[in-house]
Design a protein around this motif. Structure first.
Motif, PDB file in Angstrom:
ATOM      1  N   VAL A 104      58.241  53.876 -62.248  1.00 20.49           N
ATOM      2  CA  VAL A 104      58.098  54.437 -60.897  1.00 20.49           C
ATOM      3  C   VAL A 104      56.622  54.642 -60.566  1.00 20.49           C
ATOM      4  N   VAL A 105      55.851  55.127 -61.557  1.00 14.34           N
ATOM      5  CA  VAL A 105      54.415  55.328 -61.337  1.00 14.34           C
ATOM      6  C   VAL A 105      53.725  54.004 -61.041  1.00 14.34           C
ATOM      7  N   ASN A 106      54.057  52.968 -61.797  1.00 13.56           N
ATOM      8  CA  ASN A 106      53.436  51.655 -61.569  1.00 13.56           C
ATOM      9  C   ASN A 106      53.819  51.070 -60.213  1.00 13.56           C
ATOM     10  N   ILE A 107      55.066  51.279 -59.799  1.00 11.55           N
ATOM     11  CA  ILE A 107      55.489  50.818 -58.469  1.00 11.55           C
ATOM     12  C   ILE A 107      54.710  51.548 -57.377  1.00 11.55           C
ATOM     13  N   ALA A 108      54.530  52.860 -57.578  1.00 10.27           N
ATOM     14  CA  ALA A 108      53.754  53.633 -56.597  1.00 10.27           C
ATOM     15  C   ALA A 108      52.317  53.128 -56.528  1.00 10.27           C
ATOM     16  N   MET A 109      51.750  52.778 -57.667  1.00 16.98           N
ATOM     17  CA  MET A 109      50.391  52.221 -57.662  1.00 16.98           C
ATOM     18  C   MET A 109      50.332  50.892 -56.929  1.00 16.98           C
ATOM     19  N   GLY A 110      51.372  50.085 -57.101  1.00 14.65           N
ATOM     20  CA  GLY A 110      51.419  48.814 -56.379  1.00 14.65           C
ATOM     21  C   GLY A 110      51.513  49.003 -54.881  1.00 14.65           C
ATOM     22  N   VAL A 111      52.315  49.984 -54.464  1.00 11.14           N
ATOM     23  CA  VAL A 111      52.435  50.262 -53.022  1.00 11.14           C
ATOM     24  C   VAL A 111      51.111  50.758 -52.462  1.00 11.14           C
ATOM     25  N   MET A 112      50.418  51.638 -53.225  1.00  9.67           N
ATOM     26  CA  MET A 112      49.123  52.145 -52.768  1.00  9.67           C
ATOM     27  C   MET A 112      48.106  51.010 -52.639  1.00  9.67           C
ATOM     28  N   THR A 113      48.117  50.100 -53.596  1.00 11.02           N
ATOM     29  CA  THR A 113      47.178  48.977 -53.537  1.00 11.02           C
ATOM     30  C   THR A 113      47.475  48.080 -52.343  1.00 11.02           C
TER      31      THR A 113
END
Length: 261
Positions: free
Chosen positions: A199-208
């Motif tokens: 979930v954290v990595n997905i959130a980072m992808g969305v932020m990027t």
């Protein structure tokens, strides 16, 4: 004239077999099982411990077949005891390796795969978290007297799997067939942490994607590392409930291998 003590070859062979054959099985277990079978314990200490255990339990063991020390039959019986003891020790190693795999998986997911250290147990470089899980499961195993259960199963094996009966191939195939159990158990141990880190990595992808000017390597890596440590700390609160069923399965596998009930 003083009486002369006369011993026959059969008597000497019986006494030698009663001590020698159990010694090889016990020594094979101590040489391959976790904790005692690691490089942290010198070979001399393991040998002395094997001798001490054999001296204590030999009088209560079933009768051993009489063999001559240099016969081919004696060498075959010794090889049989070594295989049985090594199989018992390696099956217990599988249980410990499940936690090592769990530590390796979560270290890679949280970005700490580069933080490695030399494992004094196996003599190879492993992730720090994997080494932490190894020390944790070792302390839990000793605190719950798991080593005493292993010794009890080992002594019982001389009754359920007598010396000279031959290897039960079907039982020892369980060791090979359950190799996948190690990877599955390691995944189950860290499944909550892996899900949270995903979930954290997905959130980072969305932020990027939303803000391309953000440097994901300078922001996302330390954030993932910090959140991963927090997630690991939270999931360790339930480690005992995860450890108990795996330990029961591992010890039950030992009993199945020696055909104990």
């Amino acid at each position: 004239m003083e009486p002369v003590l006369a011993l026959t070859d059969t008597q000497i062979s019986t006494w030698v077999a009663a001590f020698m054959l159990p010694l090889f099985r016990i020594a094979a277990v101590l040489m391959t099982m976790p904790i005692f079978g690691t490089t942290l314990v010198p070979n001399r200490v393991r040998l002395y411990l094997s001798l001490a255990i054999t001296v204590v339990v030999a009088p209560s063991l079933p009768p051993m077949p009489a063999v001559h020390a240099l016969d081919l039959s004696a060498l075959l019986l010794i090889a049989e005891q070594i295989l049985i003891g090594a199989a018992l020790g390696l099956s217990l190693q599988m249980f410990f390796q499940a936690f090592v795999i769990a530590g390796q998986i979560i270290a890679v997911q949280m970005g700490m795969g580069f933080a490695s250290m030399v494992d004094p147990v196996n003599g190879v470089s492993v992730a720090v978290i994997g080494q932490f899980f190894t020390m944790l499961v070792t302390l839990l195993f000793l605190a719950m007297n798991g080593h005493l259960v292993v010794f009890e199963v080992l002594i019982e094996s001389f009754t359920t799997l007598p010396v000279g009966e031959g290897l039960v191939v079907a039982n020892f195939w369980d060791l090979v067939l359950r190799l996948g159990w190690v990877l599955g158990a390691g995944l189950i141990l860290v499944l909550p942490a892996i899900t949270a880190l995903l979930v954290v990595n997905i959130a980072m992808g969305v932020m990027t994607r939303a803000a391309p000017q953000l440097n994901i390597f300078s922001i996302g890596f330390p954030l993932t590392l910090v959140l991963g440590m927090g997630i690991l700390w939270i999931t360790l609160g339930d480690i005992l409930n995860q450890y108990q069923p795996l330990a029961v399965d591992a010890l039950q596998l030992l009993k199945e291998m020696i055909r104990a009930r």
